[in-house]
Motif scaffolding. Structure first.
Motif, short mmCIF file in Angstrom:
data_model
loop_
_atom_site.label_atom_id
_atom_site.label_comp_id
_atom_site.label_asym_id
_atom_site.label_seq_id
_atom_site.Cartn_x
_atom_site.Cartn_y
_atom_site.Cartn_z
N LEU A 20 0.83 -1.20 0.00
CA LEU A 20 0.00 0.00 0.00
C LEU A 20 0.87 1.25 0.00
O LEU A 20 0.59 2.23 -0.71
CB LEU A 20 -0.92 -0.02 1.22
CG LEU A 20 -1.98 1.08 1.32
CD1 LEU A 20 -2.88 1.10 0.09
CD2 LEU A 20 -2.81 0.92 2.59
N PHE A 24 0.98 4.21 -2.89
CA PHE A 24 0.73 5.61 -2.54
C PHE A 24 1.88 6.51 -2.99
O PHE A 24 1.66 7.60 -3.52
CB PHE A 24 0.54 5.74 -1.03
CG PHE A 24 -0.02 7.07 -0.61
CD1 PHE A 24 -1.38 7.21 -0.33
CD2 PHE A 24 0.79 8.19 -0.49
CE1 PHE A 24 -1.91 8.44 0.04
CE2 PHE A 24 0.27 9.42 -0.12
CZ PHE A 24 -1.08 9.54 0.15
N HIS A 27 2.68 6.57 -7.58
CA HIS A 27 1.55 6.45 -8.51
C HIS A 27 1.88 7.14 -9.83
O HIS A 27 2.46 8.24 -9.84
CB HIS A 27 0.29 7.05 -7.89
CG HIS A 27 0.45 8.47 -7.44
ND1 HIS A 27 0.24 9.55 -8.26
CD2 HIS A 27 0.83 8.98 -6.24
CE1 HIS A 27 0.46 10.67 -7.58
NE2 HIS A 27 0.83 10.35 -6.36
N TYR A 57 -9.31 0.05 -2.27
CA TYR A 57 -8.27 1.07 -2.10
C TYR A 57 -7.58 1.46 -3.41
O TYR A 57 -6.94 2.51 -3.48
CB TYR A 57 -7.20 0.59 -1.13
CG TYR A 57 -7.63 0.58 0.31
CD1 TYR A 57 -8.19 1.70 0.91
CD2 TYR A 57 -7.44 -0.56 1.09
CE1 TYR A 57 -8.57 1.69 2.24
CE2 TYR A 57 -7.82 -0.58 2.43
CZ TYR A 57 -8.39 0.54 2.99
OH TYR A 57 -8.76 0.53 4.30
N LEU A 58 -7.68 0.61 -4.45
CA LEU A 58 -6.90 0.81 -5.66
C LEU A 58 -7.79 1.08 -6.87
O LEU A 58 -8.96 0.68 -6.90
CB LEU A 58 -6.03 -0.42 -5.94
CG LEU A 58 -5.19 -0.95 -4.78
CD1 LEU A 58 -4.34 -2.13 -5.25
CD2 LEU A 58 -4.32 0.14 -4.19
N ILE A 79 -3.74 4.84 -6.01
CA ILE A 79 -4.73 4.89 -4.93
C ILE A 79 -6.05 5.42 -5.49
O ILE A 79 -6.08 6.37 -6.27
CB ILE A 79 -4.24 5.80 -3.79
CG1 ILE A 79 -2.98 5.23 -3.14
CG2 ILE A 79 -5.34 6.01 -2.74
CD1 ILE A 79 -3.20 3.92 -2.40
N ASP A 104 -6.11 9.83 -1.68
CA ASP A 104 -4.77 9.90 -2.24
C ASP A 104 -4.05 11.20 -1.87
O ASP A 104 -2.93 11.44 -2.33
CB ASP A 104 -4.81 9.73 -3.76
CG ASP A 104 -5.56 10.85 -4.47
OD1 ASP A 104 -6.17 11.70 -3.78
OD2 ASP A 104 -5.55 10.87 -5.72
#
Length: 397
Positions: A20, A24, A27, A57-58, A79, A104
């Motif tokens: 994760l 973040f 990206h 979350y994605l 994100i 994000d």
């Protein structure tokens, strides 16, 4: 990378956090790039990736470019900003500053709300109305995810210990808003949040230790040591406005301490110029106007200010030895000559070149620092470094 004492579930949770964090901070990225960065095999990354994707979350963006060695094009991912949003409130003396950011870290909305003369209960009503309005406007899938409060006072264990400019009336902000909205609620000192902003948004990512000096109604310092926020044992670290700079005596001969913010805060500067000029209701814009007209009284007061701040920074250097200092001061931002003078005072005292820079986007420094803190909490990444992009002027207009 992983301690041997970890059990299978702990290892899974840590690797999930690492994935994760990678998404973040990089990206867009891809599973193959995450695999390379974390030195984990592709099947492990795919399993963790699928867990985060299933949680929402994605967001996948399509195919990227194939590597020079050929093969399949990777699926790019970032994100999912439409998952939800967080809100940070800066409880200022005259205004309530509100910043709404997507998961994000990108800014959705910024507002400044007049609150001068309001009680804490009236301010809470405004905050709740603001949150309810955002809930009505939101098109995200999960809505409000967390709330951060920037406090101009001492905070310890998520509770306000002192609040010199706003009477808190024993209001427990964490309890009030956790109960009302069922989301994480984080409280932090405003100078500490300005320091977090420098670390995570504003170019201090390669510095281990920094001190951000905030000069507003009072003076405070946000201290980052070894990349972590340093609060002290009781939350008092950084309360440099209370530093005793001299001892005066009253008419009876009793000692009376003079504190740094008694002579060097923005309020103290305004008060002294008012006294010298016989003015009333002077504000920052008025001070700037007088300085630009080369008013000698104003120049004298500001020279005293830059000498005091340069000395204060020197003392902080001797105590903390950071890589750099930042000044979060709207007054210095509007009169750049003051920064040059402060640097000159410091260098004459210290004989070194530790950088002293002005906080960029000072108007939003504390609320953006709050965005970082609450985003860390919402994602379960409190002890992981996250890098945020500085918002554009259009986002914060």
């Amino acid at each position: 990378m992983v301690q041997r004492s970890m059990n299978r579930n702990q290892l899974h949770d840590q690797n999930l956090s690492f994935v994760l964090q990678q998404i973040f901070n990089n990206h867009p990225t891809s599973r193959i790039e995450i695999s390379h960065q974390l030195s984990l095999n592709k099947s492990t990354i795919s399993s963790l990736y699928n867990t985060l994707m299933a949680a929402g979350y994605l967001r996948e963006l399509g195919l990227g470019e194939a590597s020079t060695a050929g093969g399949r094009k990777p699926t790019l991912v970032e994100i999912n900003r439409d998952y939800g949003y967080t809100v940070t409130f800066d409880l200022g003396y005259r205004h309530l500053h509100a910043l709404v950011t997507f998961l994000d870290g990108h800014v959705w909305k910024y507002d400044r709300i007049e609150t001068q003369g309001q009680s804490i209960h009236e301010m809470l009503d405004q905050i709740k109305q603001y949150l309810d309005d955002r809930d009505q406007e939101s098109t995200t899938s999960h809505g409000l995810l967390g709330i951060c409060f920037s406090i101009h006072g001492i905070v310890m264990d998520n509770q306000v210990q002192t609040s010199p400019f706003i009477e808190m009336a024993d209001v427990d902000l964490e309890q009030v808003f956790t109960t009302a909205y069922q989301v994480p609620v984080v409280l932090e000192n405003e100078a500490n949040l300005a320091a977090v902003y420098e670390r995570d948004f504003n170019g201090a990512r390669d510095l281990n230790s920094t001190v951000t000096v905030s000069i507003h109604r009072g003076i405070g310092a946000g201290i980052i040591l070894k990349r972590d926020l340093f609060r002290g044992e009781h939350g008092d670290a950084g309360e440099i406005g209370q530093t005793v700079v001299s001892i005066a005596q009253d008419g009876a001969g009793n000692p009376h301490p003079v504190h740094a913010e008694d002579i060097s805060s923005e309020d103290a500067i305004i008060q002294e110029i008012e006294d010298k000029k016989g003015l009333a209701s002077l504000d920052r814009a008025g001070v700037v106007a007088l300085y630009e007209k080369h008013d000698m009284d104003t120049i004298a007061v500001l020279t005293q200010f830059t000498t005091a701040i340069g000395g204060l920074i020197y003392n902080l250097m001797r105590s903390l030895d950071p890589d750099a200092f930042f000044l979060n001061s709207p007054l210095v931002e509007e009169i750049p000559d003051l920064l040059t003078q402060i640097r000159g005072v410091y260098q004459r005292l210290a004989q070194n070149d530790v950088p002293i820079n002005l906080t960029q986007n000072a108007r939003l420094a504390t609320v953006l620092g709050g965005c970082s803190l609450i985003t860390h909490r919402v994602l379960g990444l409190d002890h992981y470094e996250l890098n945020f992009e500085r918002p554009s002027a259009d986002e914060t207009a």
